[in-house]
Design an enzyme around this catalytic site. Structure first.
Site, short mmCIF file in Angstrom:
data_model
loop_
_atom_site.label_atom_id
_atom_site.label_comp_id
_atom_site.label_asym_id
_atom_site.label_seq_id
_atom_site.Cartn_x
_atom_site.Cartn_y
_atom_site.Cartn_z
N SER A 220 0.94 -1.52 -0.04
CA SER A 220 0.28 -0.06 -0.11
C SER A 220 1.04 1.32 0.04
CB SER A 220 -0.81 -0.12 1.35
OG SER A 220 -1.87 0.85 1.04
N GLU A 339 -8.89 -5.99 -4.14
CA GLU A 339 -8.46 -4.63 -3.10
C GLU A 339 -9.45 -4.19 -2.42
OE1 GLU A 339 -4.99 -3.92 -2.49
OE2 GLU A 339 -4.01 -4.84 -4.28
N HIS A 437 -7.38 -5.72 0.17
CA HIS A 437 -6.23 -5.05 0.46
C HIS A 437 -5.63 -5.29 1.71
CE1 HIS A 437 -3.84 -1.63 -0.19
NE2 HIS A 437 -4.14 -1.08 0.81
#
Length: 522
Positions: A220, A339, A437
């Site tokens: 991320s 995600e 995610h």
């Protein structure tokens, strides 16, 4: 956190008691002392690995050093205890005068994990993997993760630094640019990461690491950071390979020029009653942390992230990669199949979904809403999840791979486990999170973290986790990746990492509507 630690927090003070690795408390742990440039460090060694925690890699960025490039750490006399992590950066969930604030401005610490036995390192030293944590450049810390299994199993050294976040790491302001003409305004968190990489270059040999084999990897915001470091002159020569897990600097919504960020920074200061940078430096950290961001960052308006157009990141990222203005190295670029489901959980209504799309996509919002229709709240959650998956992760990953293909070895992956463990209970996750995610992190490290516990793995998931760690380790060691083909323009191969068996696909761009999002990339 104990009540004794919580009470100062309620008074607005910033405290952090530190955490320890499970290696530190092991009955067979023995004290081990290592000399680094600044002095002696006392960590622990066990038959399962070694840990040295809370190592200062730069001077505390407090007082007059707030919003300045990180300065060298002062040396110390005697042994520095390295069995407890240092404080994370200042962070808060929410805004307003009562929003809880944690962490400290004194946050520039890193943790080191190695395989067992310093004398068992290869002649040149263990390859080094430097992990940059995620959290939208506003949340998180290195001590949320335990890389000890990855280090011991893959025979690599893992270094995990903290870095400044939120306004402390990514506020831009004209006064900052004037006092630091070489760069920094809007990018102090990236400069912290570079200071950590210089520490790696100068010190890892003392632990048995090889400073000529450094893989930078992150998830991320950590992946965004890794790709930005590939573009930064200040990171030249410090990194030799890169792994981007769910994030790249070529995401159109997160590409922010410094002049735009500095205008927003001046407005941010005015909102706090500060006429300039010195008045901002005089404000309490809690007051700054609780103030809402007013510019676009990696999660859209009202968030934080790096900028381009100054000394740290001179050129717009997509252009820089297209024109080979980056540090050339092998790269893995990947995403997770679902995600956006983590973010879709935050959609409260159909109107909320529409408002978010209009805030992010402006003139293109009608086209986006037509492509991702929804009427009910459940449909809006799923539609928003699909928008985030496609636009913010899949399309930028595909764009990044295509920009790099033909210039450096690049490999693509898609993490695809529909039943990836998710720690929050059902009322908090009414929509199935699937391969959400950050869902791959428990597989990469094989140890528990905030959202997942590998103890819940089924046998096929445990086998997948081992295959992922083996691939990450082989990449860090500079070895071939077995049957994982390189991504090329002619053959856009993406490896699907699945508990049902890995495979290679060539239709990633079609699967995630990348042509639609290409037309809206500017």
């Amino acid at each position: 956190m104990r009540i004794s630690h919580l009470l100062p927090l309620l008074r607005g003070e910033l405290v952090y008691p530190g955490r320890v690795s499970h290696l530190v408390g092991a009955p067979d742990a023995v004290r081990e002392v290592v000399r680094v440039e600044a002095g002696l460090l006392a960590g622990v060694s066990t038959p399962r690995g070694r840990a040295f925690l809370g190592i200062p890699y730069a001077a505390p960025p407090i007082g007059p050093l707030r919003w300045r490039a990180p300065q060298p750490v002062a040396g110390w006399q005697g042994e520095c205890e390295a069995t407890r992590t240092g404080s994370p950066a200042v962070q808060t969930i929410g805004q307003g005068r009562f929003a809880p604030v944690s962490g400290s401005e004194d946050c520039l610490y890193l943790n080191v994990y190695t395989p067992p036995g310093r004398n068992d390192a290869p002649a040149g030293g263990w390859p080094v993997m430097v992990f940059l944590h995620g959290g939208a450049f506003a949340l998180g810390a290195a001590d949320n993760y335990d890389p000890s299994l990855l280090a011991a199993e893959q025979r690599v050294m893992v270094v995990a630094p903290n870095y400044r976040m939120g306004a402390f790491g990514f506020l831009a302001h004209p006064d900052m640019a004037a006092e630091q003409p070489d760069g920094g305004s809007g990018n102090f968190g990236l400069l912290d990461q570079q200071a950590a990489l210089r520490w790696v270059r100068d010190n890892v040999a003392a632990f048995g690491g090889d400073p000529s084999q450094v893989t930078l990897f992150g998830e991320s915001a950590g992946a965004w950071s890794t790709s930005y470091q590939m573009l930064s002159p200040g990171a030249a020569g410090l990194v030799h390979r890169a792994i981007l897990q769910s994030g790249t600097a070529v995401d159109p919504l997160s590409i922010v020029p410094v002049f735009e960020a500095e205008r927003a920074g001046a407005t941010f200061a005015e909102g706090l009653g500060a006429s300039g940078i010195e008045e901002l430096r005089a404000l309490p950290a809690t007051q700054i942390a609780r103030a809402p961001a007013i510019r676009r960052g990696i999660m859209g308006p009202g968030s934080w992230g790096p900028v381009w157009g100054e000394g740290v990141i001179p050129t717009e990222p997509a252009r820089a990669f297209a024109e080979s203005a980056f540090q050339r190295m092998p790269v893995i670029v990947g995403t997770n199949s679902d995600e956006g489901r983590l973010f879709g959980l935050g959609i409260r209504s159909h109107g909320d979904f529409v408002a978010r799309v209009r805030a992010d996509w402006g003139a293109d919002a009608d086209a986006v809403l037509a492509r991702y229709p929804a009427e009910t709240r459940a449909e809006a959650q799923q539609a928003f999840a699909d928008v985030i998956t496609d636009a913010r992760f899949a399309h930028p990953a595909d764009r990044m791979r295509r920009l790099l293909a033909g210039q450096v070895p690049v490999y693509g992956y898609r993490f695809d486990d529909d039943n990836a463990p998710f720690a929050l209970p059902h009322p908090w996750a009414p929509m199935a999170t699937r391969a959400y995610h950050a869902g791959e992190l428990a597989y990469v490290f094989g140890t528990r973290w905030v959202l997942a516990n590998p103890a819940r793995f089924a046998p096929a998931q445990a086998a997948l986790a081992r295959r992922i760690r083996d691939a990450w380790g082989a990449f860090a060691r500079g070895e071939k990746l077995g049957d994982w083909p390189r991504f090329t323009a002619a053959e856009p191969a993406v490896k699907v990492l699945s508990p049902n068996g890995d495979r290679v696909e060539a239709d990633f761009a079609e699967r995630y509507g990348c042509a639609f999002w290409d037309a809206r990339s500017g």
